[in-house]
Design an enzyme around this catalytic site. Structure first.
Site, PDB file in Angstrom:
ATOM      1  N   GLU A  40      25.419  52.032  66.143  1.00 48.47           N
ATOM      2  CA  GLU A  40      24.222  51.203  66.205  1.00 48.47           C
ATOM      3  C   GLU A  40      24.623  49.827  66.754  1.00 48.47           C
ATOM      4  O   GLU A  40      25.726  49.347  66.514  1.00 48.47           O
ATOM      5  CB  GLU A  40      23.676  51.051  64.788  1.00 48.47           C
ATOM      6  CG  GLU A  40      22.471  50.156  64.630  1.00 48.47           C
ATOM      7  CD  GLU A  40      22.071  49.983  63.177  1.00 48.47           C
ATOM      8  OE1 GLU A  40      20.869  49.915  62.903  1.00 48.47           O
ATOM      9  OE2 GLU A  40      22.973  49.924  62.304  1.00 48.47           O
ATOM     10  N   LYS A 106      14.905  54.144  65.493  1.00 45.19           N
ATOM     11  CA  LYS A 106      15.203  54.166  64.061  1.00 45.19           C
ATOM     12  C   LYS A 106      13.921  54.192  63.224  1.00 45.19           C
ATOM     13  O   LYS A 106      13.040  53.343  63.383  1.00 45.19           O
ATOM     14  CB  LYS A 106      16.037  52.930  63.713  1.00 45.19           C
ATOM     15  CG  LYS A 106      16.578  52.879  62.298  1.00 45.19           C
ATOM     16  CD  LYS A 106      17.438  51.626  62.157  1.00 45.19           C
ATOM     17  CE  LYS A 106      18.080  51.515  60.790  1.00 45.19           C
ATOM     18  NZ  LYS A 106      18.893  50.269  60.704  1.00 45.19           N
ATOM     19  N   CYS A 146      21.962  54.472  60.911  1.00 40.78           N
ATOM     20  CA  CYS A 146      22.323  53.610  59.796  1.00 40.78           C
ATOM     21  C   CYS A 146      21.545  53.899  58.511  1.00 40.78           C
ATOM     22  O   CYS A 146      21.804  54.866  57.823  1.00 40.78           O
ATOM     23  CB  CYS A 146      22.190  52.149  60.219  1.00 40.78           C
ATOM     24  SG  CYS A 146      23.183  51.003  59.217  1.00 40.78           S
TER      25      CYS A 146
END
Length: 275
Positions: A40, A106, A146
């Site tokens: 990321e 995300k 993440c």
């Protein structure tokens, strides 16, 4: 299938970070990997305003990543920031290379541990699975970013959509127990889904930069479908290369059978009082 995890230390300079993408992808190609995973925020680390850095997917940064992937013949998955249209950005994975052109935005934003990612980042809505060529044919690969790793329902959905390898790309925050949580979560998501999980993070940036936000803790790893750590990294930049035994993962999915035995629950509200 041979996979490489490029645990890099991103700076605030997209051009310098692109040089790292080129270098680590070339090394992955030389090692025989068909897929190389970057963290990321590969494009630019956290801790600085993201809107001035963000570029569209047809902009110069993404186009340069595509050129690296095309030249090396390796599928590259790397984190970048894309304008969202509402003044924020999307925290995006660009997946590009032979037979692959996709993006994942995300879904679960990091509004935790005193950090509010949603102030500057717009959430994604749709899980993404790509097909990457392996030695025995295409392999379905699910993409996550993440904080997503704390939400098993996303991993279960990716597995239901056929993913046998699920990647997690992070810029993990430091703090007491955080590295242990990262490792535990990657292993747990592998066990949850009987899938291999390849989790790549930013290298530790040093104490001063670590204070500005979730800028990396290292600890990249690959977990087998039974949660065994196959390879792992320390805190510093490193290229991990791992041969993934997909047949073993498929056998695990058949024998442990958590995916086929999973029950579906219907929400019926609160239980009524018996008084």
């Amino acid at each position: 299938m041979r996979v490489a995890l490029a645990q890099i230390r991103s700076s605030t300079d997209p051009a310098a970070n692109l040089t790292q993408v080129e270098d680590f992808t070339e090394r992955a190609a030389e090692a025989g990997a068909s897929l190389v995973l970057f963290p990321e925020a590969t494009m630019c680390r956290f801790g600085v305003p993201l809107a001035p850095v963000a570029q569209p997917l047809d902009g110069p940064w993404a186009s340069a990543v595509r050129a690296v992937a095309d030249r090396t013949g390796v599928v590259v998955v790397a984190g970048m920031f894309v304008p969202s249209g509402d003044g924020r950005v999307t925290n995006t994975l660009l997946a590009t290379g032979p037979g692959v052109e996709a993006r994942y935005d995300k879904i679960y934003l990091y509004d935790a541990f005193g950090f509010a990612e949603s102030k500057t980042v717009a959430p994604g809505r749709e899980p993404v699975v790509i097909d990457v060529g392996g030695s025995s044919g295409p392999v379905a690969v699910g993409l996550t970013l993440c904080y997503d790793i704390r939400f098993p329902e996303l991993y279960l959905e990716l597995a239901k959509r056929g993913a046998e390898l699920i990647t997690a790309h992070a810029s993990w925050g430091t703090g007491p127990g955080k590295l242990e949580q990262w490792t535990l979560l990657a292993r747990a998501r592998a066990i949850d889904t009987s899938s291999v999980v390849a989790a790549v993070g930013q290298a530790y940036p040093g104490d001063e930069i670590a204070k500005v936000g979730p800028t990396g803790v290292g600890g990249s790893l690959v977990a087998s479908a039974v949660g065994e750590v196959l390879v792992s990294a320390g805190a510093d930049p490193q290229l991990l290369v791992c041969d993934i035994d997909l047949e073993a993962a498929r056998k695990t999915r058949e024998t442990v059978a958590v995916m086929s035995n999973r029950a579906e629950f219907t929400h019926t509200g609160r239980a009524q009082s018996l008084e």
